[in-house]
Design an enzyme around this catalytic site. Structure first.
Site, PDB file in Angstrom:
ATOM      1  CB  CYS A 113      -0.890   0.053   1.225  1.00  0.00           C
ATOM      2  SG  CYS A 113      -2.072  -1.543   1.201  1.00  0.00           S
TER       3      CYS A 113
ATOM      4  CG  HIS B  89      -2.133   4.142   5.127  1.00  0.00           C
ATOM      5  ND1 HIS B  89      -2.002   4.391   3.677  1.00  0.00           N
ATOM      6  CD2 HIS B  89      -2.210   2.838   5.564  1.00  0.00           C
ATOM      7  CE1 HIS B  89      -2.173   2.769   3.352  1.00  0.00           C
ATOM      8  NE2 HIS B  89      -2.353   2.011   4.343  1.00  0.00           N
TER       9      HIS B  89
ATOM     10  CD  GLU C  10      -2.305   7.259   9.102  1.00  0.00           C
ATOM     11  OE1 GLU C  10      -1.994   7.803   8.205  1.00  0.00           O
ATOM     12  OE2 GLU C  10      -3.428   6.460   9.094  1.00  0.00           O
TER      13      GLU C  10
ATOM     14  CE  LYS D  70      -5.834   4.267   1.835  1.00  0.00           C
ATOM     15  NZ  LYS D  70      -4.935   5.219   2.064  1.00  0.00           N
TER      16      LYS D  70
ATOM     17  CG  HIS E  74      -6.748   0.745   0.688  1.00  0.00           C
ATOM     18  ND1 HIS E  74      -5.789   1.536   0.170  1.00  0.00           N
ATOM     19  CD2 HIS E  74      -6.071   0.138   2.055  1.00  0.00           C
ATOM     20  CE1 HIS E  74      -4.432   1.243   0.626  1.00  0.00           C
ATOM     21  NE2 HIS E  74      -4.632   0.337   1.683  1.00  0.00           N
TER      22      HIS E  74
ATOM     23  CG  PHE F 278      -0.131  -6.119   3.865  1.00  0.00           C
ATOM     24  CD1 PHE F 278      -0.698  -5.352   4.939  1.00  0.00           C
ATOM     25  CD2 PHE F 278      -1.002  -7.243   3.482  1.00  0.00           C
ATOM     26  CE1 PHE F 278      -2.092  -5.606   5.219  1.00  0.00           C
ATOM     27  CE2 PHE F 278      -2.345  -7.654   3.835  1.00  0.00           C
ATOM     28  CZ  PHE F 278      -2.558  -6.633   4.898  1.00  0.00           C
TER      29      PHE F 278
END
Length: 413
Positions: A163, A303, A314, A335, A340, A399
């Site tokens: 991502c 994010h 975050e 998002k 996403h 990830f």
């Protein structure tokens, strides 16, 4: 003297809009591009919602014969790149094609091509595998097809950091221009993973929301009732250009890109560091490379995935990186509207930062009704805010522990 890099063109196709104007108008209006999943029969799947691009017609910008040779993620990339090219004012005679490159982020590649190929292999044997399977499915075909379509002979590569892919791509493209490798680079990212395997795979690790009865309110970044991210698709492409090269051809300048930071948690395959140490360091590195202090940043495009794990971590990371100024920042997760786009997310979100600076408007975070404990920063719940933006940071976590941050600021000659 270090070379300066500016943004001179933008292009996108995503669930909120099929061009920059439609997308930006949609974000300003709080348009949510999430709905029932229609690309395949999802009746037996636990997840039945997604951020799909409706009525996408690649032939608007891509020759039909050429489009058939491309996986969907590549079609999105080429489609958005052609808009960015037109927007930039690049034309024959005002650039050297040997000095123009393409660096794009992608997390997954052509899932639908792989699925079809394996199905045909199982049903018909080796002879049944479509001949273009490999050239269509591999992720470098995104930037390669952009280069082929537009005739660029400079550096051409794909960055794959889950991502964080597109954000890393933008940051590395900036560094390449600063180093003198190119005058201009088309960068950003693309993804098209709304397929049976894509949805089933992410659902299996409980990463996706199952709020199937209410698609428009399912994505709830930083909210107590969030339960996972919504899979989206699309591309966001920016034209980065060396400042003197842009000035020489009287190019439109949206903003200047000034900072990039990248780190790895080196901890868990899917979960971020629980204290957000790597993400915080990525933002701090970006600030240092930009020569900016925390208080110079007005807006962060977070994010903000709407997953139980990401959002509070975050938030911790932002507090670590920005100290007391974290509570003065305006932050949002777009998002909540676009869903996403995995490897393509950072490209679209970089565009949001650039337009926030240009138009003095910061989009809001939809569906943030009851903030999670600890998520106590100003996440611009609901409607966006009109206010000057001197500098904006886009933050991406992927990830594998990948963290990437880029900073744009208002261009001043």
């Amino acid at each position: 003297m270090s070379k300066r890099v500016v943004v001179t063109g933008l292009g996108t196709v995503n669930p909120v809009g099929k061009d920059i104007k439609e997308f930006w108008d949609g974000l300003k209006a709080g348009k949510i591009g999430i709905g029932p999943l229609t690309k395949f029969d999802a009746s037996e799947f636990p997840v039945k919602i997604a951020g799909e691009i409706k009525d996408f017609d690649p032939s608007v910008r891509i020759d039909k014969k050429e489009a058939r040779k491309m996986a969907l993620f590549t079609q999105y990339a080429v489609y958005a790149a052609k808009e960015a090219f037109d927007d930039s004012g690049l034309s024959e005679g005002n650039y050297d094609s040997n000095r123009v490159g393409v660096v794009l982020g992608n997390g997954i590649g052509g899932f639908e091509v792989i699925e079809e190929g394996i199905t045909r292999l199982n049903d018909r044997g080796p002879a049944g595998v479509p001949p273009m399977s490999v050239p269509k499915m591999i992720d470098n075909e995104g930037p390669a097809n952009v280069a082929i379509s537009l005739g660029f002979h400079g550096p051409c590569s794909v960055i794959s950091t889950a991502c964080a892919s597109a954000t890393d791509a933008v940051g590395q493209a900036m560094m390449m221009i600063k180093s003198g490798m190119a005058d201009c680079i088309f960068t950003g990212g693309m993804e098209a993973a709304i397929t049976p395997f894509g949805i089933a795979g992410f659902a299996k690790i409980q990463a996706l929301s199952t709020k199937n009865d209410s698609p428009e309110t399912a994505c709830r970044p930083f909210d107590k009732d969030r339960d996972g991210f919504i899979m989206g698709e699309g591309a966001g492409i920016l034209v980065l250009e060396e400042l003197e090269h842009a000035k020489k051809r009287n190019a439109p300048i949206y903003a200047e890109i000034v900072g990039y930071g990248a780190t790895c948690d080196a901890g868990h395959l899917t979960a971020p560091d629980p204290e957000g140490i790597g993400a915080a360091r990525s933002m701090a590195v970006a600030l240092e490379s930009a020569g900016l202090k925390p208080e110079d940043i007005d807006y962060i495009n977070a994010h903000g995935t709407s997953t139980p794990t990401n959002d509070p971590i975050e938030t911790k990371a932002i507090k670590k990186a920005f100290g007391d100024h974290a509570y003065k920042l305006k932050i949002s997760s777009t998002k909540s509207m676009t869903a996403h786009m995995v490897g393509g997310a950072g490209g679209v979100e970089a565009i949001v930062c650039v337009l926030a600076i240009k138009d003095s408007f910061m989009p809001g975070t939809m569906n943030l009704d009851n903030p999670e404990e600890g998520c106590d920063l100003d996440f611009l719940a609901g409607a966006g805010k009109e206010a000057p933006v001197r500098a904006a940071l886009s933050d991406s976590l992927g990830f594998g522990g990948h963290n990437a941050s880029i900073i744009f600021k208002k261009y001043e000659d």
